[in-house]
Design an enzyme around this catalytic site. Structure first.
Site, PDB file in Angstrom:
ATOM      1  N   ARG A   1       0.809  -1.221   0.000  1.00 34.18           N
ATOM      2  CA  ARG A   1       0.000   0.000   0.000  1.00 34.18           C
ATOM      3  C   ARG A   1       0.846   1.276   0.000  1.00 34.18           C
ATOM      4  NH1 ARG A   1      -2.517  -3.573  -1.273  1.00 34.18           N
ATOM      5  NH2 ARG A   1      -4.507  -4.365  -0.487  1.00 34.18           N
TER       6      ARG A   1
ATOM      7  N   SER B   1     -11.564   1.117   2.635  1.00 33.90           N
ATOM      8  CA  SER B   1     -10.852   0.662   3.836  1.00 33.90           C
ATOM      9  C   SER B   1     -10.226   1.854   4.552  1.00 33.90           C
ATOM     10  CB  SER B   1      -9.756  -0.341   3.457  1.00 33.90           C
ATOM     11  OG  SER B   1     -10.327  -1.521   2.934  1.00 33.90           O
TER      12      SER B   1
ATOM     13  N   GLU C   1      -5.265   4.261   5.978  1.00 34.56           N
ATOM     14  CA  GLU C   1      -5.169   4.022   4.539  1.00 34.56           C
ATOM     15  C   GLU C   1      -5.812   5.178   3.784  1.00 34.56           C
ATOM     16  OE1 GLU C   1      -6.492   0.598   1.318  1.00 34.56           O
ATOM     17  OE2 GLU C   1      -5.695   0.012   3.268  1.00 34.56           O
TER      18      GLU C   1
END
Length: 324
Positions: free
Chosen positions: A183, A232, A302
């Site tokens: 990520r 998310s 995130e």
């Protein structure tokens, strides 16, 4: 309470701005852009017409003016005090195309929705892109954060990335140049990704379609996709699932004002109606604090948070608790 002045900023850019062909909007409401439907104003928003127009604008923009780049706003939380300086939002007309670029290769613009590249791959029997069908964002964001789902990641597909820097110079980066990890990419923060080339492999259309249907069914079953959400909220810590940590800390369904951790999927934060940026971020930090207290794990955001707090409505990380 207005805390930015876009008209003043626009006037300060001088006569050279007449060379720019894209749309310039002072005091642009970010709550119309983000999927959370919350947040303050962008001091000045620019929708470039094409790559050359983007480069022209950046060459004119003084170095001291803050610059922020957004995609479709799917994983973006804007604070209520707004975003100072210029916000660049690539236009669908100039940066939204998706096309074949060779055998099992696809070229996509930075604002192209992830699901569109998956659909293109299906049409041409190219496997490897199925996971994009379940990611509610754009290619630019996927490139920046190494977006992934269902066992696939952006880093597995990227051949080259085209970008424009803060001074208007154009660059081409290889997969290695992007420095991908979970990520995250190590590409310089100031680069604006205009388009990229991806490599898949030949596949059976029916198998590809079945995988995409499975992705769609999974999302519809376990995620609050019809709510005002940013996807998310927190990254999965190594060896853990964020949602399990949140659930175990008693935060499923937790509400602060109009902000809520979804009862369906508790790693999804939702705006139940008129939530402010403050309420959303305060809820997120409350969850981080409770998870840290319960399990000792420090969840990392995130969702990307941008802008200024309104005076008196600042939110501290973990609500100011000691994390050492």
């Amino acid at each position: 309470m207005k805390t930015v002045d876009g008209a003043k900023l626009l006037a300060s850019l001088g006569e050279g701005i007449k060379e720019v062909r894209g749309r310039l909007t002072p005091d642009a409401p970010m709550d119309r852009v983000t999927w959370f439907r919350a947040g303050g104003l962008a001091e000045l928003m620019f929708h470039p017409h094409d790559v050359e127009d983007l480069a022209t604008f950046l060459k004119l923009l003084p170095e001291e003016v803050p610059l922020t780049v957004t995609g479709v706003g799917s994983n973006l939380l804007v604070r209520d005090g707004g975003i100072p300086g210029v916000v660049i939002r690539l236009s669908a007309k100039g940066f939204g195309d998706v096309e074949l670029a060779g055998e099992n290769r696809i070229k996509a613009g930075g604002i192209c929705p992830d699901k569109n590249i998956a659909a293109m791959a299906l049409d041409h029997g190219i496997a490897g892109f199925e996971f994009y069908y379940g990611i509610p964002g754009s290619i630019g964001g996927a490139l920046r954060m190494n977006a992934g789902a269902n066992g696939g990641e952006t880093k597995d597909l990227v051949v080259e990335v085209h970008a424009v820097d803060r001074k208007g110079s154009q660059h081409v980066l290889s997969n290695a140049d992007m420095g991908y990890t979970y990520r995250h990419s190590a590409a310089p923060a100031g680069l604006i990704f205009t388009h990229a080339v991806f490599q898949g492999q030949a596949g059976d259309k029916e198998e590809i379609r079945a995988k995409m249907d499975a992705v769609r069914q999974h999302r519809e079953t376990v995620q609050p996709i019809r709510e005002k959400t940013g996807g998310s909220t927190f990254k999965n810590p190594e060896g853990h699932s964020a949602w399990k940590l949140i659930d175990e800390a008693g935060c499923r369904g937790m509400m602060i004002g109009g902000a809520q951790m979804s009862p369906m999927h508790c790693n999804f934060m939702i705006n139940t109606g008129q939530a402010t940026g403050y309420e959303l971020e305060y809820l997120g930090e409350t969850v981080r604090s409770r998870v840290l207290e319960h399990s000792g794990v420090m969840l990392q955001w995130e969702i990307k948070r941008l802008g200024k707090f309104m005076p008196g409505y600042e939110v501290k990380e973990f609500l100011g608790r000691a994390t050492a």
